[in-house]
Design an enzyme around this catalytic site. Structure first.
Site, PDB file in Angstrom:
ATOM      1  N   ASP A 243       0.855  -1.036   0.049  1.00 51.21           N
ATOM      2  CA  ASP A 243      -0.079  -0.113   0.112  1.00 51.21           C
ATOM      3  C   ASP A 243       1.010   1.103   0.113  1.00 51.21           C
ATOM      4  OD1 ASP A 243      -2.237   1.693   0.504  1.00 51.21           O
ATOM      5  OD2 ASP A 243      -1.839   1.486   2.542  1.00 51.21           O
TER       6      ASP A 243
ATOM      7  N   THR B  86       0.129   4.768   1.015  1.00 49.67           N
ATOM      8  CA  THR B  86      -0.273   5.649   2.121  1.00 49.67           C
ATOM      9  C   THR B  86      -0.303   5.153   3.337  1.00 49.67           C
ATOM     10  OG1 THR B  86      -1.911   6.653   0.472  1.00 49.67           O
ATOM     11  CG2 THR B  86      -1.744   7.758   2.736  1.00 49.67           C
TER      12      THR B  86
ATOM     13  N   ASP C  50      -4.776   6.188  -4.228  1.00 51.38           N
ATOM     14  CA  ASP C  50      -4.412   7.610  -4.406  1.00 51.38           C
ATOM     15  C   ASP C  50      -4.317   7.835  -5.751  1.00 51.38           C
ATOM     16  OD1 ASP C  50      -3.924   9.683  -3.187  1.00 51.38           O
ATOM     17  OD2 ASP C  50      -2.135   8.845  -2.053  1.00 51.38           O
TER      18      ASP C  50
ATOM     19  N   ASP D  24      -1.751  -0.799   5.886  1.00 52.67           N
ATOM     20  CA  ASP D  24      -1.772  -0.351   7.242  1.00 52.67           C
ATOM     21  C   ASP D  24      -3.416  -0.220   7.274  1.00 52.67           C
ATOM     22  OD1 ASP D  24      -2.093   1.755   5.778  1.00 52.67           O
ATOM     23  OD2 ASP D  24      -1.655   3.249   7.165  1.00 52.67           O
TER      24      ASP D  24
END
Lengths: 338, 1062
Positions: free
Chosen positions: B329, B331, B605, B747
Site C-alpha cells: 500500500d 499511504t 491515491d 496499514d
C-alpha cells in the site's frame, strides 16, 4: 504515551532473544576435511590390520553332522523313527588347537527370530512365579496346555523346541579313548542365570511342578534337566538359558561347552579325536543343518574377518577420498581459500 | 477378529497421543488469544441514546435503528446515518484513513430536517423511518430515503453516501454527533469488504504433504512387498510351519486371504514409524516458538510507537523467505502520510522555509537562494504575488481550536494556535509552507479571505469563484478581488496542465526546477495567475453561471467553461511538497529488488501522487522506463491496442539481444538501463483488463498479455484501486502460471482484503486503526522492518524448516528401513528389530530435541551479512531446498545409512561371538546395536549440518546422546516390575562390554556419514552457491562491508528528512 509504557512493550535485549548468542561456526572446508580424512583413514587402516591379523590367528573347526550324505555316520539317525541314536564323527588335528577351546552347536535355516516363536513364552512363569505354573500365559499357545488341558511348564514354543543333541569328545590315543572334559558352567549370561530366570523356592524343586506337564518335545521334565548337578535344573539350567536367548539370524551358533579343565585347558593337542553325538534334534524337515564348532577366541571374540576388512576398506576409502579431494582442490585452486 | 500386532498399541499410540496433545495445547492457546482479541472489539463501550438519556453499552449489542452518540476521535462502530452534529451547519468531519487510506478529512452532512436536534432529548423525539438498500460492499455508493414524521406529516428526504458514516472511519474536528445505526456487524460496508479469512498454508507445508504421500506409498509398498514375499516364501510347507513353531488351531483354520490381510496390516503397524507423525508436532513447535524470535526482535521495535512486531499466525514463518511479489500500500505504508512543504521556486529563485530541519543543514542547501537574497524589485512583485496566490488558491478550512493535534501545527509561530483542514493534504502543506515563509492564511469570513502578510498586516481578498480541482484538468483556480479592486485568477496545478496555458513568465527556469524536484520524488505544483479586467471578469462570471445552471451535461459544460477561463496565464513559480517517505523505505524497496522480489504499489491515491512516491522510494529510478496503462490512454486508444503496444515495448529489448525469447530472470535487468520497466495502471483500466469480455478467448488473452507485461516490469504501480481490486490483483498474480509466493503489506482497513488474499499478509501498525494489523499474519511497526523480516527471519526460517522436514524424513528412513530389511531374515514374520521402548522414544525423545533446537537456532550465515547482501535471498527462492532432487538425495542417504547399519550388524553377527568368554548375543542385542548406530548416525548427521553452535546446541545434541545412553543403561539395568517381559535386561551393558561392538559402532557411524561429508565438500568446491561462498570465513573482517555501506548511502533519498515531530 509515557516512557514507561514505551519500554514495557520493548522486547528484552538479550543475546538469546536477539539470536546473537556467541556461537562456534565451524565450516567443512578442505583445510579440515582433507587432513581429517587422512587421519581417520590411517587410524582405520591401523585398526583394520590389527583386527585382521587377530582374526586370522583364531582357529575354528566346523563339523556338519546333519547326516545328509549316505556315507556319513549320522545318516542313520536322520530317520525320525530311530530313537536315542548315537553317531560318531572322527577328525584329527595336526597341530595344537590352542585353548581355551569353545564348543558350539550351530543350526542353519532355523528361525529363532520368528515373531510368533519369540513371544511364545511366559516371562513371569520363568521367574518362578507359581501362579503362572497353573495358568501359563496365552502367548504360549499352542504349547500352553497339553491335550489333557494340563499346563505345560515351561510353556511356549521356545522352551518346547530346546536343542537336545548331546556331544562327547574323545581323544583317540594308543591306550584307548580319553574323554575330553567339557565345562558347562557360565555358558549363559550371568544375569540370566542369577537374576532374570528364577526357580520357585519350593523344596524339593520337583513339587513345584505338580499338576504340570513337561514340554511335549522334552524327554525329561525341567527339574531333571541336569541329573549331575542339582543347581543346574529347572529354569536356571545353562543349556536352557542359552537356548532361551533367541538368535538374531536364521544361521546361528550357540555355546555348548568350554574345554577348560585338566590337561586340555591349554588346548587340544594334535591327534585324532572322536566326537560322539547323541542325535535327537530333527532339522531335516525344514532343511536345516546342524554342526558342531570348535573355536578359540581372542580379545575381540570369535573369528570374524568382516570387521577387520571393513575397517581396512573404509580406511583406504578415506585416504583415497582425501587424495581425490586434494586433486579437486588443486585443480580448482582452492576456491575456499580465495 | 483380533489383529495380532507386532508391537503393542502403546508403542504406536504413545507418539500419536503426544503429538495430538502438543498440537491441541498449541491450538488451544492460539484460539484463546483470538477469543480475547474478539472480545476486546465486541465489548468496546459505545454510547447510545435511549429515552433521552445516554447509555453506555457494548458494541456488540448495537441493533439497527439505535441512535448513537459519537464523540470526537471515536471510531464508528457500525454504519450510521448522520442525524445532527455539534456544528451548526449539520456537518461533521471524518477521516476514512483506515478504510481507503485517504487520511484527509471528509465532510459529511446531516439530514437537513434533523440537523437542529442537537441534544439527547431532542434527538429522542425524532420520529422517522429509514429505508435503505440491501448491504453492499461498495464504499462510495449508498441510496436510501428517510421519512420524517413532523406533525404526523411524513417528509421524505433522499439519503446518499454523503450522509452515511462508515464503520471504521473516525470522527474528527467535531465535538459530537448523533447518528442512527443502519448496518451493523457483518453487514457493514467494511465487513463486507473483508475477505473471508482462510487458513493459509505455506509452500513448505505443501511440499511436506507431497513428501508424506510419497512416504505413505513407500509404507504401503513395503508392507505389500513383504506380504507377497511372505506367502511366496511360505509356499514351502517346511518354511510355513516348521515343527518348532507350530501355529495354534485357530490360526490354522483362518482363511488365507484374511491371514494375508492381517499380515499386511501387521506390516503397516510395524513400518508406520516411517511416517514422521512427530514431524508435524515438531514443525508446529518450531513455528510457534520460532515466532517468538520475531516478536523479540529489538531491530523491529519502534520507539515512536512503542511497539514491536506481532505474529498473528506462526504458520507462515518460512514463507517469509520465499516471497516473489510484494504488494504494498502507499499511504501510511511507504509514506508517513504526512505532507511537508519543501521549497518553492519563483522565477527560478528557490525559497526554502526556515528551520525545516530543526537547525540541521539540509543536504544540498548551498545551492539554494535563501529568502533574504534580494532578487530585485521586479522579482519582488512576482514573489509577493506568488505567495498570495498560494495563500488564496486552495480550499483549506481553518480550525481555530487548541487540541492536542494543534501542537504539531501551531508550534511554528507564536501566533494563536490554529490549524488547517483540507481534503487534500498537499494544500495544507502548501498553506503551512506559506505561513513559514511569512504569509499566513487566517480565515474565510463573509466570503473574504484574510491573509496576514509579512509585515503583519491583514490583507482581505474577496473570493469570487472557485474552480474546483478535478483529476482530468489536474488544476484548480480561484478568482479573487483584492481590496484595491483588481481581480485576479490564480491557478495551480500539475506542470503538464499549466505549462501549455502559460503565455509569459520564466518558463524555462521553473521547468528545470520542477523536473529536478520531480526526479527527487517531490510532488510539484505550478502556480500561475492572470489579472482580469472587470469586463473579463463579467464574461467569466456569465460563462460560469450559465454552465452551473445548465440542466443537461452540467459537468461537461463546466469543464468547457473552466477550460476557457484558465488561459493566457502568467507563470509565477512552482512548489515542491514531499509526502515524506517512511524512514528507510527507499532502502527497503531497493533491498527487496536486489533480493529478486517484484514490488507492486497498490494505492487508492491518484496517479501523480503515487508516481511521485514511487520515484522517491526508488521503485522507479532514473533509468526506469515508465509505461502507462491508464484511463487517459485507453480513451485515446483501445485497450486492446494499448496492451499490445506495451507488450511489444516490453518484450523487444529482451528478445533482440539474447534471441532466447524471455529473459529467465527479468529482475537481473536492474543494472541494464533500458530493460528496466515500470508500469502504471489504474483501477478502471485494470477492471477492464480483468473483465471477462464478450468473447471468452479475448479476455483470457488480455489477462495473459497483462501478466506478461507485468512479469517484465520490475515495478508496477496500481493507482485508484478499490480495496477488493487490490485483492483481485493479488489473486491474479497468485493464479498465474508460476504460482509465485505473494506478500501484501498495508496499514489500513482498505488493505485487509489484499492482506488476507496474499500468501503472507503483513500489517503496518498505523496510527489510524488496527484492522490491517489485526487481520494480518504479521504486524510490524514500520515498512522498513519488512527488510529484516524477509531477508533475515524469512531466510532463516526457510533454511531451518526445510532442513527440519528433510531431516525428519531422513531419520525415519534410517529408522525403519533396517526393520524392513530384517524381515528378509526372520521369515517375514513381522519381528520388530528394536525394542518397544526404542520404537516409542526414537522420535519423541532421542532424536527430537536436537533438530528442534537446530530449527530454532541455526544461522548458516550471520544476521548482518544477510541484511547487507539481499541477493542471498535469491539462493533460497522457489522453494529450492525442498525440491524433489534434494528430497530424493536425503531419502537415498537414509536408505544408504540404513543398509550400512543393518548389514554392518548382520555381518558382524554372522556366526560369531563378540566376547572373550564365548557367550552369544541374541536378537535384541542385534537390534540394540543397530539402534545405537542409528541414533548416533542421525545425530551426527545433524552435527555436520549445524553451522551455528551455541551452548544450547551443544547441550541438546550431546545431551540427547547422553540421554540415550543413560536411558539404555537404566532400561536394561533394572528388572522393571511393571513389565511382563524383560527382554532388554542387561542387553545394552552386555553389548558395551564387548570390544568389537564398540569398534563396529564407530565403523558403521563413520561409514554412514562418509558419503554425506564427501558430497558436501565436493559440492562446495565445485559448485559453490552464493551462500556457501559467503560462509567462508574471510581473513579480514569482511571486505564487502565498506562497499556495501557506500551503496546504502547512495540508496537514500538525498532530501529525505528524518521526522522532526517526535
Amino acid at each position: 504515551m509515557s516512557k514507561e509504557e514505551n519500554t514495557a512493550n520493548r522486547p528484552d535485549n538479550t543475546a538469546f532473544t536477539q539470536q546473537r548468542l556467541p556461537a562456534w561456526q565451524p565450516m567443512l572446508s578442505a583445510g579440515i576435511v582433507i587432513p581429517g580424512f587422512v587421519i581417520i583413514g590411517v587410524a582405520f587402516i591401523g585398526i583394520g590390520v590389527a583386527l585382521f591379523v587377530t582374526s586370522q590367528n583364531i582357529q575354528v573347526l566346523e563339523k556338519d553332522y546333519t547326516g545328509i550324505e549316505r556315507n556319513s555316520s549320522c545318516f542313520k539317525c536322520t530317520n525320525p523313527r530311530v530313537k536315542n541314536c548315537n553317531c560318531t564323527i572322527n577328525f584329527s588335528l595336526d597341530k595344537l588347537f590352542e585353548g581355551p577351546v569353545f564348543v558350539y552347536y550351530g543350526l542353519s535355516n532355523y528361525f529363532q527370530n520368528y515373531r510368533k516363536y519369540g513371544v511364545s513364552k511366559d516371562a513371569v512363569q520363568l521367574t518362578g512365579d507359581l501362579a503362572y505354573f497353573t495358568e501359563p500365559s496365552t502367548t504360549c499357545a499352542p504349547y500352553q496346555r497339553d491335550a489333557k488341558d494340563k499346563p505345560i511348564v515351561p510353556c511356549g514354543s521356545i522352551a518346547n523346541s530346546m536343542f537336545n543333541d548331546t556331544f562327547k569328545l574323545f581323544q583317540i590315543v594308543n591306550s584307548g579313548n580319553v574323554e575330553v572334559p567339557f565345562d558347562g558352567k557360565g555358558i549363559a549370561w550371568w544375569t540370566d542365570y542369577n537374576i532374570k530366570y528364577r526357580n520357585p523356592t519350593t523344596n524339593p524343586l520337583k513339587n513345584a511342578f505338580n499338576d504340570t506337564v513337561k514340554p511335549i518335545f522334552w524327554p525329561r521334565p525341567a527339574y531333571e534337566l541336569d541329573p549331575t548337578n542339582s543347581a543346574n535344573n529347572g529354569f536356571i539350567n545353562q543349556d536352557f538359558l542359552v537356548w532361551m536367548r533367541r538368535s538374531a539370524l536364521p544361521n546361528f551358533r550357540k555355546l555348548y561347552r568350554r574345554i577348560t579343565e585338566g590337561e586340555y585347558a591349554k588346548g587340544l593337542p594334535a591327534g585324532d579325536y572322536a566326537l560322539v553325538i547323541g542325535y535327537n534334534y530333527p532339522v531335516l524337515a525344514f532343511e536345516g543343518r546342524k554342526k558342531v564348532v570348535f573355536s578359540n577366541v581372542s580379545w575381540m571374540g570369535g573369528k570374524n574377518q568382516f570387521l577387520g576388512i571393513a575397517y581396512l576398506v573404509i580406511g583406504s576409502l578415506c585416504v583415497v577420498m582425501s587424495i581425490v579431494m586434494l586433486i579437486v582442490y588443486a585443480k580448482f585452486k582452492f576456491p575456499d581459500e580465495e | 477378529m483380533i489383529i495380532d500386532t507386532p508391537t503393542s498399541p502403546i508403542t504406536s499410540g504413545l507418539p500419536l497421543f503426544f503429538v495430538i496433545t502438543v498440537t491441541a495445547i498449541k491450538q488451544g492457546y492460539e484460539d484463546w488469544l483470538r477469543h480475547k482479541a474478539d472480545n476486546s472489539v465486541n465489548q468496546c463501550p459505545v454510547h447510545e441514546v435511549q429515552h433521552g438519556k445516554v447509555v453506555r453499552k457494548q458494541s456488540r449489542k448495537i441493533r439497527v435503528g439505535d441512535v448513537m452518540l459519537i464523540k470526537e476521535n471515536e471510531t464508528f462502530p457500525c454504519d450510521l446515518i448522520l442525524l445532527s452534529s455539534s456544528r451548526d451547519d449539520g456537518t461533521c468531519f471524518v477521516t476514512t484513513a483506515s478504510l481507503d487510506g485517504e487520511s484527509s478529512h471528509k465532510t459529511y452532512y446531516a439530514v437537513q430536517d434533523t440537523k437542529a436536534y442537537t441534544t439527547e432529548e431532542e434527538v429522542d423525539s425524532i420520529k422517522a423511518v429509514i429505508e435503505c438498500e440491501q448491504p453492499q460492499p461498495d464504499l462510495y455508493k449508498f441510496v436510501g430515503r428517510v421519512n420524517i414524521y413532523m406533525d404526523n406529516e411524513p417528509v421524505a428526504r433522499p439519503l446518499g453516501s454523503e450522509n452515511l458514516l462508515l464503520r471504521g472511519a473516525t470522527l474528527k474536528n467535531t465535538a459530537y454527533i448523533y447518528a442512527v445505526a443502519i448496518y451493523t456487524g457483518m453487514e457493514t460496508k467494511m465487513a463486507l469488504n473483508y475477505q473471508t479469512k482462510t487458513q493459509k498454508r505455506s509452500a513448505v507445508e505443501k511440499s511436506m504433504n507431497a513428501y508424506l504421500v510419497v512416504y505413505l506409498c513407500i509404507l504401503i509398498g513395503k508392507a505389500f512387498i513383504n506380504t507377497v514375499l511372505k506367502y511366496v516364501w511360505q509356499a514351502d510347507p517346511n518354511q510355513d510351519e516348521p515343527w518348532y513353531n507350530n501355529r495354534t488351531d485357530a490360526e490354522k483354520e483362518r482363511h488365507i486371504v484374511i491371514r494375508a490381510f492381517t499380515d499386511f496390516l501387521a506390516y503397516m503397524v510395524l513400518f508406520n514409524y516411517i511416517i514422521p507423525v512427530s514431524m508435524y508436532v515438531t514443525v508446529e513447535m518450531q513455528k510457534f516458538l520460532g515466532s517468538y524470535f520475531i516478536m523479540w526482535d529489538d531491530d523491529m521495535y519502534d520507539k515512536e510507537l512503542g511497539e514491536s512486531a506481532v505474529v498473528n499466525t506462526s504458520d507462515l514463518n518460512e514463507e517469509l523467505g520465499q516471497v516473489e511479489y510484494v504488494f504494498t500500500d502507499k499511504t501510511g505504508t511507504l509514506t508517513e502520510n504526512n505532507m511537508e512543504f519543501i521549497e518553492c521556486c519563483v522565477d527560478g529563485h528557490v525559497y526554502v522555509p526556515q528551520a525545516i530541519c530543526n537547525g540541521q543543514v539540509m543536504p544540498g542547501s548551498d545551492t539554494m537562494d535563501m529568502i533574504d537574497s534580494s532578487p530585485g524589485p521586479r522579482a519582488r512583485v512576482t514573489e509577493e504575488l506568488f505567495f498570495r496566490a498560494l495563500c488564496l488558491c486552495h480550499t483549506v478550512q481553518v480550525k481555530e481550536e487548541e487540541t492536542v493535534d494543534g501542537i504539531k501545527h501551531g508550534l511554528h509561530s507564536g501566533r494563536p494556535s490554529s490549524f488547517y483542514i483540507s481534503s487534500s493534504p498537499d494544500e495544507v502543506a502548501l498553506v503551512e509552507g506559506m505561513k513559514r515563509l511569512g504569509y499566513t492564511y487566517l480565515r474565510l469570513k463573509d466570503s473574504h479571505m484574510e491573509i496576514l502578510n509579512r509585515e503583519d498586516q491583514v490583507e482581505r481578498f474577496e473570493l469570487l469563484e472557485v474552480l474546483t480541482f478535478d483529476s482530468v484538468r489536474r488544476r484548480m483556480s480561484v478568482i479573487v478581488r483584492a481590496s484595491t479592486g483588481e481581480v485576479y485568477l490564480f491557478c495551480k496545478g500539475a506542470d503538464s496542465s499549466i505549462f501549455p496555458r502559460v503565455v509569459s513568465g520564466k518558463v524555462e527556469e521553473v521547468k528545470d526546477r520542477v523536473e529536478h524536484n520531480a526526479v527527487e520524488g517531490l510532488r510539484t505544483l505550478c502556480v500561475a495567475y492572470r489579472a482580469l479586467t472587470p469586463e473579463q471578469y463579467e464574461e467569466t462570471y456569465k460563462l460560469l453561471n450559465e454552465a452551473r445552471l445548465a440542466l443537461h451535461d452540467r459537468d461537461r459544460r463546466l469543464a468547457e467553461a473552466y477550460d476557457q477561463i484558465e488561459t493566457q496565464l502568467v507563470l509565477l513559480g512552482a512548489t515542491a511538497v514531499e509526502d515524506r517517505l517512511q524512514e528507510e523505505a527507499a532502502d527497503t524497496v531497493e533491498s527487496l529488488h536486489q533480493a529478486g522480489m517484484k514490488v507492486w504499489v497498490l494505492t487508492g491515491d491518484k496517479m501523480e501522487t503515487a508516481a511521485a512516491t514511487c520515484y522517491a522510494s526508488k521503485l522507479f529510478r532514473r533509468g526506469t522506463r515508465v509505461l502507462e496503462l491508464t484511463t487517459k490512454r485507453t480513451e485515446e486508444q483501445s485497450l486492446h491496442d494499448a496492451l499490445f503496444d506495451l507488450s511489444r515495448t516490453v518484450l523487444r529489448p529482451h528478445r533482440d539481444p539474447s534471441g532466447l525469447g524471455l529473459d529467465p530472470d527479468p529482475v537481473s535487468g536492474l543494472s541494464g538501463e533500458c530493460s528496466d520497466f515500470g508500469l502504471i495502471i489504474d483501477g478502471a483500466t485494470l477492471s477492464a483488463v480483468l473483465q471477462p469480455g464478450q468473447e471468452a478467448s479475448s479476455a483470457g488473452d488480455y489477462k495473459e498479455i497483462f501478466l506478461e507485461i507485468c512479469r517484465n516490469c520490475s515495478a508496477v504501480l496500481c493507482c485508484r484501486m478499490a480495496p477488493l481490486q487490490k485483492a483481485q490483483i493479488v489473486k491474479l498474480i497468485k493464479a498465474s502460471k508460476e504460482h509465485p509466493i505473494t506478500l501484501a503489506i498495508g496499514d489500513g482497513a482498505n488493505d485487509v482484503s489484499m492482506i488476507l488474499e496474499a500468501h503472507v499478509g503483513i500489517g503496518i501498525m498505523g496510527k489510524e486503526g488496527r484492522q490491517a494489523a489485526r487481520n494480518s499474519d504479521y504486524a510490524i511497526p514500520k515498512f522498513k522492518h519488512l527488510k529484516k523480516m524477509l531477508l533475515v527471519h524469512g531466510h532463516y526460517y526457510y533454511i531451518r524448516i526445510s532442513e527440519l522436514v528433510q531431516y525428519f524424513f531422513y531419520k525415519n528412513v534410517c529408522f525403519i528401513f533396517p526393520q524392513f530389511l530384517y524381515q528378509f531374515f526372520c521369515g517375514f514374520s513381522q519381528q520388530p528389530l528394536y525394542d518397544t521402548a526404542y520404537l516409542t522414544l526414537y522420535n519423541i525423545s532421542f532424536t527430537s530435541l536436537p533438530i528442534l533446537l537446530y530449527s530454532l537456532m541455526e544461522q548458516h550465515i550471520n544476521i548482518d551479512i544477510l541484511r547487507k547482501d539481499p541477493t542471498l535471498y535469491r539462493d533460497i527462492s522457489k522453494n529450492c531446498l525442498l525440491r524433489w532432487p534434494i528430497f530424493i538425495y536425503w531419502t537415498l542417504l537414509g536408505v544408504y545409512d540404513a543398509m550400512v547399519m543393518f548389514f554392518g550388524a548382520y555381518f558382524l553377527f554372522d556366526n560369531t561371538t563378540f566376547t572373550s568368554n564365548g557367550q552369544m548375543f541374541g536378537n535384541w542385542t542385534f537390534g540394540t546395536l543397530v539402534f545405537t548406530v542409528l541414533v548416533f548416525t542421525v545425530t551426527f548427521k545433524l552435527v555436520l549440518d549445524t553451522h551455528y553452535w551455541t551452548w544450547i546446541n551443544h547441550f541438546v545434541i550431546w545431551g540427547s546422546l547422553i540421554f540415550f545412553v543413560v536411558f539404555s543403561l537404566l532400561w536394561g539395568g533394572i528388572i522393571w516390575p511393571f513389565l511382563n517381559y524383560q527382554r532388554m535386561y542387561y542387553v545394552f551393558m552386555q553389548m558395551l562390554s564387548s570390544g568389537p561392538a564398540w569398534l563396529s559402532i564407530i565403523l558403521l557411524i563413520t561409514a554412514g556419514l562418509l558419503p554425506d561429508v564427501l558430497k558436501k565438500v565436493i559440492c562446495r568446491a565445485l559448485w559453490p552457491t552464493t551462500t556457501e561462498r559467503i560462509q567462508v570465513p574471510r581473513p579480514q573482517p569482511g571486505p564487502a562491508t565498506p562497499a556495501f555501506i557506500q551503496r546504502h548511502h547512495q540508496g537514500c533519498v538525498p532530501n529525505l528528512v528524518v521526522s522532526l515531530y517526535v
